[in-house]
Design a protein around this motif. Sequence first.
Motif, mmCIF file in Angstrom:
data_model
loop_
_atom_site.group_PDB
_atom_site.id
_atom_site.type_symbol
_atom_site.label_atom_id
_atom_site.label_comp_id
_atom_site.label_asym_id
_atom_site.label_seq_id
_atom_site.Cartn_x
_atom_site.Cartn_y
_atom_site.Cartn_z
ATOM 1 N N LEU A 1 0.062 -1.372 -0.171
ATOM 2 C CA LEU A 1 -0.128 -0.328 -0.193
ATOM 3 C C LEU A 1 0.769 1.664 0.229
ATOM 4 O O LEU A 1 1.602 1.925 0.779
ATOM 5 C CB LEU A 1 -0.654 -0.034 1.092
ATOM 6 N N GLY A 2 1.044 1.923 -1.058
ATOM 7 C CA GLY A 2 1.702 3.087 -1.550
ATOM 8 C C GLY A 2 3.082 3.420 -0.895
ATOM 9 O O GLY A 2 3.567 3.941 -0.763
ATOM 10 N N ALA A 3 3.838 1.874 -0.926
ATOM 11 C CA ALA A 3 5.627 1.400 -0.644
ATOM 12 C C ALA A 3 5.225 1.212 -2.733
ATOM 13 O O ALA A 3 4.758 0.830 -3.309
ATOM 14 C CB ALA A 3 5.025 0.919 0.149
ATOM 15 N N TYR A 4 6.975 2.169 -2.205
ATOM 16 C CA TYR A 4 7.043 1.824 -3.882
ATOM 17 C C TYR A 4 8.447 0.870 -4.196
ATOM 18 O O TYR A 4 9.049 0.054 -2.487
ATOM 19 C CB TYR A 4 7.932 3.128 -5.192
ATOM 20 N N GLY A 5 9.007 -0.025 -4.983
ATOM 21 C CA GLY A 5 10.240 -1.352 -4.903
ATOM 22 C C GLY A 5 9.475 -1.859 -4.395
ATOM 23 O O GLY A 5 10.403 -2.925 -4.792
ATOM 24 N N PHE A 6 7.986 -2.696 -4.028
ATOM 25 C CA PHE A 6 7.463 -3.438 -3.779
ATOM 26 C C PHE A 6 7.406 -4.923 -4.834
ATOM 27 O O PHE A 6 7.988 -5.815 -4.899
ATOM 28 C CB PHE A 6 6.070 -3.696 -3.169
ATOM 29 N N LEU A 7 7.147 -3.928 -5.930
ATOM 30 C CA LEU A 7 7.007 -5.181 -7.653
ATOM 31 C C LEU A 7 8.322 -5.498 -8.460
ATOM 32 O O LEU A 7 7.914 -6.572 -8.705
ATOM 33 C CB LEU A 7 6.175 -4.187 -8.248
ATOM 34 N N ARG A 8 8.898 -4.314 -7.514
ATOM 35 C CA ARG A 8 10.664 -4.650 -8.109
ATOM 36 C C ARG A 8 11.210 -5.998 -7.143
ATOM 37 O O ARG A 8 11.389 -6.716 -7.716
ATOM 38 C CB ARG A 8 11.608 -3.447 -8.587
ATOM 39 N N ALA A 9 11.063 -5.912 -5.949
ATOM 40 C CA ALA A 9 11.610 -6.764 -5.311
ATOM 41 C C ALA A 9 10.826 -8.601 -5.428
ATOM 42 O O ALA A 9 11.799 -9.610 -5.234
ATOM 43 C CB ALA A 9 11.006 -6.231 -3.888
ATOM 44 N N LEU A 10 9.177 -8.449 -5.737
ATOM 45 C CA LEU A 10 8.465 -9.382 -5.877
ATOM 46 C C LEU A 10 9.009 -9.660 -7.669
ATOM 47 O O LEU A 10 9.530 -11.054 -7.026
ATOM 48 C CB LEU A 10 7.367 -9.322 -6.265
ATOM 49 N N PHE A 11 9.137 -9.210 -8.895
ATOM 50 C CA PHE A 11 9.751 -9.554 -9.835
ATOM 51 C C PHE A 11 10.877 -9.698 -9.816
ATOM 52 O O PHE A 11 11.838 -11.582 -10.408
ATOM 53 C CB PHE A 11 9.874 -8.508 -11.022
ATOM 54 N N GLU A 12 12.163 -9.366 -8.717
ATOM 55 C CA GLU A 12 12.572 -10.321 -8.779
ATOM 56 C C GLU A 12 13.578 -11.714 -8.622
ATOM 57 O O GLU A 12 14.359 -12.456 -8.715
ATOM 58 C CB GLU A 12 14.336 -9.105 -7.981
ATOM 59 N N VAL A 13 12.896 -12.236 -7.465
ATOM 60 C CA VAL A 13 12.378 -13.470 -6.963
ATOM 61 C C VAL A 13 11.797 -14.218 -8.091
ATOM 62 O O VAL A 13 13.153 -15.536 -8.258
ATOM 63 C CB VAL A 13 11.212 -13.443 -6.022
ATOM 64 N N PHE A 14 11.225 -13.847 -9.011
ATOM 65 C CA PHE A 14 11.612 -14.650 -10.514
ATOM 66 C C PHE A 14 12.476 -14.284 -11.235
ATOM 67 O O PHE A 14 12.895 -15.606 -11.296
ATOM 68 C CB PHE A 14 9.884 -14.804 -11.206
ATOM 69 N N ASP A 15 13.081 -13.765 -11.461
ATOM 70 C CA ASP A 15 14.655 -13.710 -11.797
ATOM 71 C C ASP A 15 15.363 -14.206 -11.387
ATOM 72 O O ASP A 15 15.563 -15.064 -12.846
ATOM 73 C CB ASP A 15 14.835 -12.042 -11.930
#
Length: 473
Positions: free
Chosen positions: A330-344
């Motif tokens: 909620l209202g935080a940036y960087g979350f999606l990047r951290a998430l997709f880095e796992v799949f990467d």
Amino acid sequence: MDQLIVMKFGGTSVEDATAFARVADIVEAARAARPVVVVSAMSRVTDALLQSFNLAADGDLDGARAAIEPHLDRHLAVAQALLPQESRESFREDLEKARAEMNRLMVRAAARELAFPVLQDEFVAYGERLSSRLLADVLAARGLPAVHADARRCIVTDESHGSAVPLLAETRARTQAELGPLVKGGQLPVLGGFIAASAAGRTTTLGRGGSDYSAAIIGAALDAREIQIWTDVTGVMTADPRLVPNARTIRRLSYAEAAELAYFGAKVLHPKTIEPAVERAIPVRVCNSRRPQEEGTLICAETEASAQRIKAIAHKTGITVVQITSARMLGAYGFLRALFEVFDRHRTVVDVVATSEVSVSLTLDDARSLHPIVRELTSLGTVRVEPERAIICVVGEGLRTTPGIAARVFGELQDINISLISQGASSINLTFVIDQARVGEAVARLHRAIFEEQQATAAPRTPDAFDQTERRK
Ligand code: ADP
Ligand code: ASP
Ligand code: MG
């Protein structure tokens, strides 16, 4: 070289002597269009080669040989039926050499001499190496100026064995150098699909179903006038005909529509086929080698102006949905990047994504790394996994402009739980996820509502009937 066409024949188009003879008729009839022919392994051969290689790697050399022998015999039966004595003998000698080399590869696999995928590519390549050699001989026996060419001298890839990525500039140069003089000299090159080589010269493969991709790569490299995909059905259809017997051939598709359909499970085209064609604006035509007189599907930049907003329904089973819920989003940036880095990190492709304020749902086709992925995701939020899901994708350029399609689609499936919905950025597809057990029923119901309204009284197919259809694949 702008006059030539590429004609690709799939495994079922070369399943036996009758099928080889039909291919020869089709190529002969297209002779004036200066064809370059790309051919898959004979039907079921790649499956048998993979099975054989796995048995060898497990130390069962007898089992490995037994798995492949009947298929080598199928090649000899075609040679027996269609080749004159001299070229039949020469083919037989080459097949014996291939058999000996395959035996050596089995022993090396059992001894784990080289990395598994490297040896496996060398081994499975024999499917296309043999079928292409045989087809060249069959065409030559017809009096056509056919010559066998080695695709591994044309398509250059990286070293990701099993699903290698072509290096386009090198491939263009090599393909022109290898095939250009043949075509200019009035000859008719025949090469195996699916197989390629790394810059270092090791055999690689382009992924299952990759012969379509080979044809498109070769077509783009030679600036072909058209790329033809000859298969066992008449073109791209409104749904998979194995699931929906009333599926109809689509006359025209845009590149974007075809790419979405291929990506979301329409097996008739390998997902990467469209890319090289788009880049050079080469039309792709999908035709039926069993009924060559029937008009198939033409895929090009423009779709047809049609009253039918939805062109086709594709589906893909064996999907895993992963949902991550976290108030930290909620209202935080960087979350999606951290998430997709796992799949990467786990080299895992994410297909469909949907987000809400506090949760992200996504689909995985390949869930081999699921456990470590879930372990890492847990540090970001609560993770829920839904296995055995299916993606259904409704495709059509008309979706861009027509309101109410989602309501119509979901209205049709009111009693089926839909776990993820996404309308791709291109807005030509509406994609959603359901329980895999109900996919046959759902596709058939949608197909009936969208394409068969006039036949609305037709009896609905039961889920059981679909399960059987699925199992027969
Ligand atoms: P090939 O051996 O010629 O490459 P494939 O088996 O790879 O043939 O692809 C053809 C098959 O794709 C058809 O027999 C059909 O069952 C399946 N298929 C799935 N979806 C579609 C679709 N929308 N249109 C046509 N065929 C489809
Ligand atoms: N023979 C390969 C396969 O079965 C490639 C192809 O047929 O397109 O996957
Ligand atoms: Mg195929």
